[in-house]
Design a protein around this motif. Structure first.
Motif, PDB file in Angstrom:
ATOM      1  N   ASN A   1       0.867  -1.087   0.009  1.00 20.01           N
ATOM      2  CA  ASN A   1      -0.109  -0.040   0.026  1.00 20.01           C
ATOM      3  C   ASN A   1       0.904   1.198  -0.164  1.00 20.01           C
ATOM      4  N   LYS A   2       0.248   2.411   0.087  1.00 16.70           N
ATOM      5  CA  LYS A   2       1.190   3.693   0.124  1.00 16.70           C
ATOM      6  C   LYS A   2       2.136   3.945   1.156  1.00 16.70           C
ATOM      7  N   SER A   3       1.500   3.543   2.265  1.00 14.88           N
ATOM      8  CA  SER A   3       2.354   3.402   3.562  1.00 14.88           C
ATOM      9  C   SER A   3       3.618   2.877   3.231  1.00 14.88           C
ATOM     10  N   GLU A   4       3.435   1.304   2.702  1.00 16.97           N
ATOM     11  CA  GLU A   4       4.804   0.629   2.640  1.00 16.97           C
ATOM     12  C   GLU A   4       5.638   1.303   1.437  1.00 16.97           C
ATOM     13  N   ILE A   5       4.939   1.576   0.708  1.00 16.66           N
ATOM     14  CA  ILE A   5       5.853   2.305  -0.453  1.00 16.66           C
ATOM     15  C   ILE A   5       6.431   3.532   0.066  1.00 16.66           C
ATOM     16  N   GLY A   6       6.091   4.453   1.028  1.00 15.86           N
ATOM     17  CA  GLY A   6       6.560   5.541   1.330  1.00 15.86           C
ATOM     18  C   GLY A   6       7.739   4.954   2.272  1.00 15.86           C
TER      19      GLY A   6
END
Length: 73
Positions: free
Chosen positions: A2-7
């Protein structure tokens, strides 16, 4: 993923690149411990934000910090 992991993964890559050296994709993968898809997403994020330079030399891709705008105020 998800975006959090990618961040979070993008932060790992950013820290590695913060020495302003030119890193090969293979070295970034080994040092970051990220899988191909996670490293690719992190590099994509940094590229989209114009934070990195990407170079192709023969069969190897290299990445370095570049185009970084820092506001000091």
């Amino acid at each position: 993923m998800n975006k959090s992991e990618i961040g979070l993964n993008t932060g790992k890559v950013w820290l590695l690149l913060s020495d302003y050296a030119k890193w090969s994709y293979a070295t970034l993968k080994r040092k970051s411990g990220l899988k191909d898809k996670d490293l690719g997403a992190a590099i994509g994020w940094l590229a989209r934000e114009d934070k990195i330079e990407i170079f192709q030399e023969e069969d190897e891709m290299y990445v370095s910090l570049g185009g970084v705008n820092v506001y000091i105020g």
